[in-house]
Design a protein around this motif. Structure first.
Motif, PDB file in Angstrom:
ATOM      1  N   UNK A   1       7.254  -3.854   8.616  1.00 53.37           N
ATOM      2  CA  UNK A   1       7.775  -2.403   8.837  1.00 53.37           C
ATOM      3  C   UNK A   1       8.682  -2.128   7.571  1.00 53.37           C
ATOM      4  N   UNK A   2       9.527  -2.802   7.335  1.00 51.20           N
ATOM      5  CA  UNK A   2      10.281  -2.046   6.039  1.00 51.20           C
ATOM      6  C   UNK A   2       9.493  -2.224   4.743  1.00 51.20           C
ATOM      7  N   UNK A   3       8.749  -3.310   4.545  1.00 51.17           N
ATOM      8  CA  UNK A   3       7.857  -3.065   3.324  1.00 51.17           C
ATOM      9  C   UNK A   3       6.762  -2.053   3.048  1.00 51.17           C
ATOM     10  N   UNK A   4       6.201  -1.750   4.383  1.00 54.02           N
ATOM     11  CA  UNK A   4       5.248  -0.659   4.336  1.00 54.02           C
ATOM     12  C   UNK A   4       6.091   0.737   4.314  1.00 54.02           C
ATOM     13  N   UNK A   5       7.114   0.762   4.980  1.00 52.02           N
ATOM     14  CA  UNK A   5       8.016   1.843   4.536  1.00 52.02           C
ATOM     15  C   UNK A   5       8.239   2.416   3.297  1.00 52.02           C
ATOM     16  N   UNK A   6       8.406   1.361   2.554  1.00 53.26           N
ATOM     17  CA  UNK A   6       8.682   1.486   1.161  1.00 53.26           C
ATOM     18  C   UNK A   6       7.392   1.952   0.329  1.00 53.26           C
TER      19      UNK A   6
ATOM     20  N   UNK B   1      12.667  -9.977   0.835  1.00 54.36           N
ATOM     21  CA  UNK B   1      11.439  -9.137   0.416  1.00 54.36           C
ATOM     22  C   UNK B   1      11.762  -9.258  -1.147  1.00 54.36           C
ATOM     23  N   UNK B   2      12.639  -9.099  -1.745  1.00 55.83           N
ATOM     24  CA  UNK B   2      13.201  -8.828  -3.114  1.00 55.83           C
ATOM     25  C   UNK B   2      13.043 -10.646  -3.536  1.00 55.83           C
ATOM     26  N   UNK B   3      13.505 -11.379  -2.952  1.00 57.18           N
ATOM     27  CA  UNK B   3      13.617 -12.782  -3.261  1.00 57.18           C
ATOM     28  C   UNK B   3      12.106 -13.375  -3.232  1.00 57.18           C
ATOM     29  N   UNK B   4      11.259 -12.489  -2.643  1.00 62.73           N
ATOM     30  CA  UNK B   4       9.759 -13.288  -2.576  1.00 62.73           C
ATOM     31  C   UNK B   4       8.943 -12.233  -3.401  1.00 62.73           C
ATOM     32  N   UNK B   5       9.539 -11.425  -4.457  1.00 61.55           N
ATOM     33  CA  UNK B   5       8.751 -10.772  -5.122  1.00 61.55           C
ATOM     34  C   UNK B   5       7.760  -9.580  -4.607  1.00 61.55           C
ATOM     35  N   UNK B   6       8.194  -9.136  -3.550  1.00 65.50           N
ATOM     36  CA  UNK B   6       7.524  -7.935  -2.822  1.00 65.50           C
ATOM     37  C   UNK B   6       7.996  -6.660  -3.188  1.00 65.50           C
ATOM     38  N   UNK B   7       9.400  -6.697  -3.382  1.00 66.74           N
ATOM     39  CA  UNK B   7      10.082  -5.379  -3.554  1.00 66.74           C
ATOM     40  C   UNK B   7      11.145  -5.779  -4.675  1.00 66.74           C
ATOM     41  N   UNK B   8      11.395  -4.523  -5.573  1.00 68.32           N
ATOM     42  CA  UNK B   8      12.446  -4.702  -6.645  1.00 68.32           C
ATOM     43  C   UNK B   8      13.276  -3.567  -6.493  1.00 68.32           C
ATOM     44  N   UNK B   9      14.682  -3.654  -6.853  1.00 67.54           N
ATOM     45  CA  UNK B   9      15.225  -2.619  -6.998  1.00 67.54           C
ATOM     46  C   UNK B   9      15.375  -1.994  -8.286  1.00 67.54           C
ATOM     47  N   UNK B  10      15.269  -0.491  -8.219  1.00 69.19           N
ATOM     48  CA  UNK B  10      15.313   0.188  -9.562  1.00 69.19           C
ATOM     49  C   UNK B  10      16.327   1.329  -9.603  1.00 69.19           C
ATOM     50  N   UNK B  11      16.448   1.740 -10.762  1.00 70.01           N
ATOM     51  CA  UNK B  11      17.714   2.496 -10.740  1.00 70.01           C
ATOM     52  C   UNK B  11      17.563   3.771  -9.646  1.00 70.01           C
TER      53      UNK B  11
ATOM     54  N   UNK C   1      28.533   6.893  -2.398  1.00 76.03           N
ATOM     55  CA  UNK C   1      27.979   5.796  -3.281  1.00 76.03           C
ATOM     56  C   UNK C   1      26.579   6.025  -3.409  1.00 76.03           C
ATOM     57  N   UNK C   2      26.101   5.717  -4.750  1.00 67.52           N
ATOM     58  CA  UNK C   2      24.434   6.081  -5.023  1.00 67.52           C
ATOM     59  C   UNK C   2      23.744   5.009  -4.598  1.00 67.52           C
ATOM     60  N   UNK C   3      22.579   5.236  -4.103  1.00 66.50           N
ATOM     61  CA  UNK C   3      21.741   4.261  -3.388  1.00 66.50           C
ATOM     62  C   UNK C   3      20.997   3.459  -4.648  1.00 66.50           C
ATOM     63  N   UNK C   4      20.618   2.328  -4.091  1.00 65.95           N
ATOM     64  CA  UNK C   4      19.743   1.317  -4.978  1.00 65.95           C
ATOM     65  C   UNK C   4      18.311   1.963  -4.405  1.00 65.95           C
ATOM     66  N   UNK C   5      17.292   2.204  -5.277  1.00 68.45           N
ATOM     67  CA  UNK C   5      16.134   2.460  -4.843  1.00 68.45           C
ATOM     68  C   UNK C   5      15.084   1.254  -4.957  1.00 68.45           C
ATOM     69  N   UNK C   6      14.319   1.246  -3.871  1.00 72.32           N
ATOM     70  CA  UNK C   6      13.486   0.136  -3.678  1.00 72.32           C
ATOM     71  C   UNK C   6      12.162   0.446  -3.819  1.00 72.32           C
ATOM     72  N   UNK C   7      11.382  -0.162  -4.484  1.00 71.10           N
ATOM     73  CA  UNK C   7       9.848  -0.034  -4.793  1.00 71.10           C
ATOM     74  C   UNK C   7       9.364  -1.447  -4.542  1.00 71.10           C
ATOM     75  N   UNK C   8       7.933  -0.984  -4.380  1.00 71.01           N
ATOM     76  CA  UNK C   8       7.132  -2.598  -4.301  1.00 71.01           C
ATOM     77  C   UNK C   8       7.085  -3.162  -5.697  1.00 71.01           C
TER      78      UNK C   8
END
Lengths: 380, 380
Positions: free
Chosen positions: B27-32, B62-72, B81-88
């Motif tokens: 669910x989280x992965x698909x939402x991103x 998901x990040x540990x498994x290389x499915x998501x990354x944090x972007x600026x 506080x600014x959000x950390x962006x998530x992307x596949x």
DNA sequence: GTCAAATAATTCAACCAATAAACAAATCTT
DNA sequence: AAGATTTGTTTATTGGTTGAATTATTTGAC
């Protein structure tokens, strides 16, 4: 941006611990409901993959909520403590199935065991004003009788020969002369769903016999409609208007149809066309007639459906149900010629005959309970 | 015994705590993945209904498994506080899409962000022996290049112009001259699925633009096939042979078709029929021709499909894609005349043109990862 | 320039539901 | 009558989400 991954196929809702219990309650309930004989907790555990202790806990809830009952143990087989049999409760929730058609209105009550508990049919032209309030009275009577039996009516569903939009709005029911009639989503405080007659009739076949996962229910009446069941659930279409097969073109140079086109299926296999071709005046007389023309046209149209959807079972209902024996050869021949994959198609008559839509409507209500027993138990 | 309640609609499997996590990870992965812009953990929580703490925990996995990354962080809007962006992740799993057709073979690699990373096409007649091993070599090359980029190829899917049965068996691919060819379910240790070209091409459209929940992808090639997407997922039929629309009857007294019947759609809107009618010899020349006959025939056939399935979007692919402008009027006119519900139909050209099947194949692999990230993370 | 407000993300105790293993119950077998 | 066998229940454990408190980082106001 990111194109290729498609829409989510995982349901949008999060799963929390509550949902786990809700899902497993439904799983246990359905396992019992789909078992032909009474089934023990241990067998349910084996069939579902849950542990015996979990099943016991879930069953306790289901029994407390009048969804299951314990019955005398089944004839035992070998050593070991005898099992307590589980069955759907005959005194729990019931479905109220309603139908309105050109020349009759009807209501029925079906309990969780699938038993028809009450059946009320009133003949008469329904194209008059007041037909709806007469149906409402009939529904109230059926409900009253059900409650006198100790049943709790969980909801109602109404079958209508026409196009039904969301919110219980009948967009058009040509044979009733209805247009944009709002029936609503409630009937005397009971949740009400309104649906097309062929769709609900198709639901009545779900769970009969060998459970084909996908099939087409063809409803022959004045018009011709189809209920489409794919992978075990009814496919309603984007707006709920799927299954309009009456106007599949059979012959571009055929007779003019009321829709404006030429040679539609309805002009060969519709009730009036069949009566005219056979030279008789009542549907009953068709049993002795030659139905090759109608059968061939039906076979042509169904070939298109099978080529498109790759279903392997077709159920013929409405006026076709008693005529299957006479229609089969022509339909089979045409399908054999036109279905490229050469798949064998099972053709069979509807199980409930003229009661199909009403029974399916009641079944739809019960499906709701079976799919969400937690919601039923949580009602105040 | 108990008839009316129908087959279970709740999935047969029990839900345990593991499944909860697996579901919520998806669910989280698909939402991103479905978000156009980078999205914060808090927004994911809001969109899914999960709590922020749960989302954080899931995202960590998901990040540990290389499915998501944090972007600026995205351009911020107000206080806080600014959000950390998530992307596949662009360097995680990738899908290997393969296609074999009459006159070319092709392979492509698409990463989780939907970016086409590699594309290899080799022209030449594929109806020879050895075409399959040449394709295997092409696939190995594409995979090699992807791995040189740091990608992990999660699986492969192969698009074939024919009927495909379970287990990677091509029952028949007339234009390739194949019959009962077993391709199998593995390619150099990679899980492989084989599917019909139109089905996979349809998948390539899923997730493009406004995401219609149900649509028909019509693939015009030598034959005419359709991929059917209902409620967001591909409908394959009982045996996987859905979408055979090439032989919908248009005119019972029309020209003889290779299938033995008369006046099939293919005889009006198939590639050869269109070339003959226009008096040209190449598909490119069709762009200047009058396509009224083909358009009318397509419109007639699609009317049947729309009446049956009540879909509101039709995507034209294959040779039709560049011709949509010239076909539209005739199709629209016919649909307007024959679709009883008067629903407006959106008609559009395929997004990926000739790459549709290959892109869809790669997308199908990625869908697998998106639908079961827990399974992907758990691979050894 | 400092402080309050606002938003993001993490930490941790509590809770819910399923599990596994031990135990109790009831019957069959020998 | 004793052991075997199967059913069903009890209890401690575990996995995973929740919710409240906490920390982090920015904007805006005085």
């Amino acid at each position: 941006m990111c194109h290729c991954q498609g829409v989510p196929s995982v349901s949008q809702a999060p799963i929390r611990q509550n949902s786990v219990r809700a899902h497993n309650l439904a799983l246990v309930l359905q396992t019992v409901a789909n078992s032909a004989d009474p089934i023990s907790r241990a067998s349910v555990a084996g069939a579902t993959g849950l542990t015996r202790s979990t099943v016991s806990a879930l069953v306790d809830d289901l029994i407390a909520g009048s969804l299951l009952t314990e019955v005398d143990p089944a004839p035992r087989t070998g050593a070991g403590r005898p099992a307590a049999g589980l069955r759907p409760a005959p005194d729990g929730p019931a479905g109220l199935g309603l139908e309105i058609n050109v020349d009759y209105r009807a209501a029925c009550v079906v309990d969780l065991t699938g038993t028809l508990r009450h059946r009320l049919v009133e003949a008469g032209d329904q194209r008059q004003a007041g037909a709806l309030s007469a149906l409402t009275r009939l529904a109230a009577l059926a409900r009253h009788r059900a409650e006198a039996d100790g049943l709790t009516v969980a909801g109602a569903a109404l079958a209508v020969p026409g196009l039904v939009a969301a919110g219980g709005v009948v967009r058009v029911a040509p044979n009733l002369g209805w247009q944009d009639i709002t029936i609503g989503t409630e009937l005397d405080g009971l949740p009400l769903t309104v649906d097309n007659e062929a769709n609900l009739a198709a639901l009545s076949e779900l769970g009969v016999g060998e459970l084909p996962p996908s099939f087409i229910y063809v409803s022959g009446e004045v018009g011709i409609g189809a209920g489409i069941v794919l992978d075990g659930s009814l496919y309603r279409g984007v707006r709920g208007w799927s299954g309009e097969i009456g106007h599949i073109p059979i012959d571009a140079s055929g007779p003019l149809c009321r829709c404006g086109a030429r040679g539609c299926l309805e002009q060969y296999a519709g009730q009036e066309a069949m009566l005219r071709a056979a030279g008789v005046t009542s549907v009953a007389e068709l049993a002795g007639a030659d139905l090759t023309i109608a059968g061939t046209a039906l076979g042509t149209a169904l070939s298109t459906v099978v080529n498109l959807l790759d279903v392997d079972t077709i159920v013929l209902g409405g006026i076709y149900a008693p005529l299957v024996a006479r229609l089969r050869d022509a339909i089979d021949a045409e399908i054999g010629r036109r279905v490229l994959t050469g798949s064998p198609i099972r053709l069979r008559a509807a199980t409930f005959g003229p009661d199909a839509a009403m029974r399916g409507a009641a079944g739809a209500v019960l499906q709701g309970v079976l799919n969400d027993p937690a919601g039923w138990l949580a009602r105040s």
